[in-house]
Design a protein around this motif. Structure first.
Motif, mmCIF file in Angstrom:
data_model
loop_
_atom_site.group_PDB
_atom_site.id
_atom_site.type_symbol
_atom_site.label_atom_id
_atom_site.label_comp_id
_atom_site.label_asym_id
_atom_site.label_seq_id
_atom_site.Cartn_x
_atom_site.Cartn_y
_atom_site.Cartn_z
ATOM 1 N N ASP A 202 0.847 -1.353 0.014
ATOM 2 C CA ASP A 202 0.028 0.073 -0.044
ATOM 3 C C ASP A 202 1.058 1.305 0.128
ATOM 4 O O ASP A 202 0.225 2.464 0.199
ATOM 5 C CB ASP A 202 -0.992 -0.039 1.232
ATOM 6 N N ASP A 203 2.272 0.938 -0.074
ATOM 7 C CA ASP A 203 2.970 2.364 -0.080
ATOM 8 C C ASP A 203 3.164 2.850 -1.481
ATOM 9 O O ASP A 203 3.948 2.059 -2.188
ATOM 10 C CB ASP A 203 4.347 2.204 0.581
ATOM 11 N N ASP A 204 2.728 4.014 -1.742
ATOM 12 C CA ASP A 204 2.743 4.501 -2.973
ATOM 13 C C ASP A 204 4.382 5.163 -3.344
ATOM 14 O O ASP A 204 4.528 5.411 -4.519
ATOM 15 C CB ASP A 204 1.795 5.518 -3.439
ATOM 16 N N GLY A 205 5.207 5.024 -2.485
ATOM 17 C CA GLY A 205 6.499 5.796 -2.715
ATOM 18 C C GLY A 205 6.691 7.398 -2.734
ATOM 19 O O GLY A 205 7.563 7.690 -3.272
ATOM 20 N N ARG A 230 12.373 0.698 0.651
ATOM 21 C CA ARG A 230 11.500 0.282 -0.509
ATOM 22 C C ARG A 230 11.442 1.142 -1.577
ATOM 23 O O ARG A 230 11.149 0.452 -2.698
ATOM 24 C CB ARG A 230 9.829 0.589 0.405
ATOM 25 N N HIS A 231 11.724 2.438 -1.757
ATOM 26 C CA HIS A 231 11.705 3.284 -2.616
ATOM 27 C C HIS A 231 12.950 4.112 -2.473
ATOM 28 O O HIS A 231 13.017 5.165 -2.009
ATOM 29 C CB HIS A 231 10.596 4.031 -2.690
ATOM 30 N N PRO A 232 14.156 3.645 -3.158
ATOM 31 C CA PRO A 232 15.283 4.334 -2.899
ATOM 32 C C PRO A 232 15.489 5.731 -3.223
ATOM 33 O O PRO A 232 16.262 6.601 -2.718
ATOM 34 C CB PRO A 232 16.486 3.624 -3.535
ATOM 35 N N ASP A 233 14.774 6.235 -4.397
ATOM 36 C CA ASP A 233 14.722 7.354 -4.874
ATOM 37 C C ASP A 233 13.625 8.351 -4.354
ATOM 38 O O ASP A 233 13.495 9.442 -4.830
ATOM 39 C CB ASP A 233 14.818 7.358 -6.322
ATOM 40 N N ARG A 234 12.888 8.012 -3.077
ATOM 41 C CA ARG A 234 11.826 8.796 -2.935
ATOM 42 C C ARG A 234 12.289 10.040 -2.081
ATOM 43 O O ARG A 234 13.454 9.958 -1.612
ATOM 44 C CB ARG A 234 10.908 8.013 -2.090
ATOM 45 N N VAL A 235 11.706 11.059 -2.167
ATOM 46 C CA VAL A 235 12.038 12.405 -1.508
ATOM 47 C C VAL A 235 11.586 12.113 0.002
ATOM 48 O O VAL A 235 10.368 12.002 0.371
ATOM 49 C CB VAL A 235 11.240 13.552 -2.156
ATOM 50 N N VAL A 236 12.560 12.313 0.577
ATOM 51 C CA VAL A 236 12.291 12.152 2.247
ATOM 52 C C VAL A 236 12.971 13.376 2.727
ATOM 53 O O VAL A 236 14.147 13.558 3.008
ATOM 54 C CB VAL A 236 12.914 10.738 2.936
ATOM 55 N N PRO A 258 22.386 10.417 2.140
ATOM 56 C CA PRO A 258 22.175 10.669 0.790
ATOM 57 C C PRO A 258 23.348 10.258 -0.193
ATOM 58 O O PRO A 258 22.917 10.065 -1.382
ATOM 59 C CB PRO A 258 22.600 12.328 1.135
ATOM 60 N N GLU A 259 24.401 9.219 0.418
ATOM 61 C CA GLU A 259 25.043 8.637 -0.691
ATOM 62 C C GLU A 259 24.525 7.751 -1.223
ATOM 63 O O GLU A 259 24.763 7.243 -2.343
ATOM 64 C CB GLU A 259 26.482 8.364 0.107
ATOM 65 N N LEU A 260 23.486 7.163 -0.608
ATOM 66 C CA LEU A 260 22.657 5.933 -1.239
ATOM 67 C C LEU A 260 21.295 6.641 -1.737
ATOM 68 O O LEU A 260 20.882 6.009 -2.662
ATOM 69 C CB LEU A 260 22.574 4.870 -0.239
ATOM 70 N N HIS A 261 20.912 7.681 -1.073
ATOM 71 C CA HIS A 261 19.491 8.187 -1.264
ATOM 72 C C HIS A 261 19.630 9.489 -1.722
ATOM 73 O O HIS A 261 19.514 10.258 -0.935
ATOM 74 C CB HIS A 261 18.549 7.954 -0.294
ATOM 75 N N PRO A 262 19.838 10.044 -2.924
ATOM 76 C CA PRO A 262 20.051 11.210 -3.313
ATOM 77 C C PRO A 262 19.022 12.376 -2.911
ATOM 78 O O PRO A 262 19.098 13.494 -2.685
ATOM 79 C CB PRO A 262 20.453 11.469 -4.720
ATOM 80 N N ASN A 263 17.676 11.667 -2.613
ATOM 81 C CA ASN A 263 16.566 12.655 -2.179
ATOM 82 C C ASN A 263 16.332 12.822 -0.885
ATOM 83 O O ASN A 263 15.360 13.161 -0.350
ATOM 84 C CB ASN A 263 15.322 12.287 -3.292
ATOM 85 N N PHE A 264 17.261 12.303 -0.102
ATOM 86 C CA PHE A 264 17.055 12.414 1.329
ATOM 87 C C PHE A 264 17.613 13.447 1.714
ATOM 88 O O PHE A 264 18.774 13.815 1.394
ATOM 89 C CB PHE A 264 17.500 11.094 2.051
#
Length: 334
Positions: A202-205, A230-236, A258-264
Motif C-alpha cells: 500500500d506504499d505508493d513511494g 522500499r523506494h530508494p529514490d523517494r523524496v524524504v 544521501p550517498e545511497l539516497h540522493p533525495n534524502f
C-alpha cells in the motif's frame, strides 16, 4: 477469573485485572493504540454488550456522557462480564502479538545533552514495525515507561532506544541515568503503537516529511530508513528540532544516507541556542519554508504535544491530506 471479549469476529480471553487492549494485542487482534496511558483517546471503542470497569480512565479523555453512551478506553477498561466490542478498523487488520520480554543491556552511551542511547539484546527476535515502541518496567516500582524503537523491522534482536533525562524522573534520574549498565536484565513488553508505515503493498513511494522533537527522532529513524529501502529514490525530508547544537546526535548516520539516497535530506533546527552551522527556529516552520505544496506528501510527527500540533497545522497549511498525517505525541507520565 477471565471473561470472553469479542471484537471483529474474534473472541479472546481477558482476565478481570487485564485491560481489553492488552488481551487483544496479546492474541494478535489489532486495536488502535498509541499512548496506552489513557491520555490520547486513540483506543476509544464502544461496548456493545456486557460491562467494563473504566479503571483510571481520565475524565478529560473519556467523559461521563461517553461512558453512559457505552464508550470505553481499551487501554484502561477491564471486563466485569463477557463483553462484545466495536473497535474502528479492527476487523482483518494484521498486527504483531504483544509479548513480554527479558532483555540484556548491551550498551548505555551518552549521545547528546541529557540524552542516552540504550541497546537491549533479546534472546529471540521480536516482530514489530519500524516506528513502534516498547514498555520498560522500572525495577522496584512496577511502573512502566514507553520508549520508541529506532530500529527497522529486520533489526529485531538488538533494540535501540533514545532516552532523554527527565529531572526527577522515576525511570531516568532514578534508573536509566543512575546505575543502568551493560549486563543488566530489563523486563519489557512490546511491540505497541500504530505509528508506522502502511504495508509495502500500500506504499505508493510518495514524498515524505518527518519532524521529530528531541528524542522524538527515534521512531523516525526506522521509518525513514524503511521508506528508503522500499523506494530508494523517494523524496524524504527529516527535520530534527532541538534547543541547541548540544542536543543533536547521530549526525554522521544522517550524513551517510544521501550517498545511497540522493533525495534524502536531514535538517537540524535549533529553537533556543542559535548556531551559524544550523537553521534557527522551529522544525515545523522550516517545513513550510522548504515545501511549497504538500499535495501527495505524507507527514510524520513525533515529539512533545505542542510540536506535534504545530506540525499538523504546518502540513495542512501546505495542503497535505489529513489522512496522510501521522502523529505520535510524547505525553508525560503522571
Amino acid at each position: 477469573m477471565s471473561f470472553a471479549v469479542s471484537v471483529g469476529g474474534r473472541s479472546v480471553e481477558c482476565a478481570d485485572d487485564q485491560s481489553l487492549l492488552d488481551a487483544c494485542l496479546r492474541a494478535a487482534v489489532w486495536m488502535p493504540n498509541s499512548c496506552n496511558q489513557g491520555t490520547c483517546g486513540t483506543c476509544k471503542l464502544r461496548v456493545l454488550s456486557g460491562e467494563v470497569d473504566h479503571g483510571a480512565s481520565p475524565l478529560d479523555t473519556l467523559t461521563d456522557d461517553e461512558r453512559r453512551a457505552g464508550l470505553a478506553l481499551a487501554c484502561q477498561a477491564r471486563p466485569v462480564s463477557d463483553v462484545e466490542l466495536s473497535s474502528p478498523g479492527s476487523t482483518g487488520r494484521a498486527t504483531h502479538a504483544l509479548q513480554d520480554l527479558v532483555a540484556t543491556v548491551l550498551e548505555v552511551s551518552d549521545i547528546a545533552r541529557d540524552t542516552r542511547r540504550v541497546l537491549l539484546g533479546l534472546p529471540e527476535p521480536l516482530a514489530f514495525e519500524a516506528g513502534q515502541y516498547v514498555e520498560l518496567v522500572v525495577p522496584g516500582s512496577g511502573a512502566r515507561r514507553q520508549y520508541s524503537l529506532a530500529n527497522t523491522a529486520d533489526e529485531n534482536k538488538v533494540l535501540e532506544l533514545h532516552v532523554r533525562r527527565v529531572p526527577g524522573g522515576l525511570a531516568t534520574d532514578g534508573w536509566l541515568f543512575d546505575g543502568l549498565a551493560a549486563g543488566d536484565r530489563v523486563a519489557a513488553s512490546g511491540p505497541l503503537g500504530d505509528f508506522h508505515l502502511p504495508p509495502e503493498a500500500d506504499d505508493d513511494g510518495g514524498p515524505m516529511a518527518l519532524v521529530g522533537g528531541g528524542t522524538g527522532l527515534a521512531p523516525l529513524v526506522g521509518i525513514a530508513r524503511t521508506a528508503l529501502r522500499r523506494h530508494p529514490d523517494r523524496v524524504v525530508l527529516l527535520y530534527h528540532g532541538v534547543r541547541g547544537a548540544a542536543d543533536l546526535y547521530d549526525l554522521d548516520r544522517f550524513a551517510e544516507l544521501p550517498e545511497l539516497h540522493p533525495n534524502f535530506r536531514f535538517v537540524p533546527v535549533l529553537s533556543h541556542e542559535p548556531d551559524p552551522a544550523y537553521r534557527s527556529g522551529f522544525p515545523t516552520d522550516a517545513f513550510v519554508e522548504d515545501v511549497a505544496s504538500g499535495r501527495g506528501w505524507s507527514g510524520w510527527l513525533c515529539g512533545p504535544p505542542a510540536m506535534v500540533e504545530a506540525g499538523v497545522t504546518a502540513f495542512k497549511r501546505r495542503r497535505m491530506s489529513p489522512r496522510r498525517i501521522h502523529r505520535e505525541k510524547f505525553t508525560p507520565t503522571e
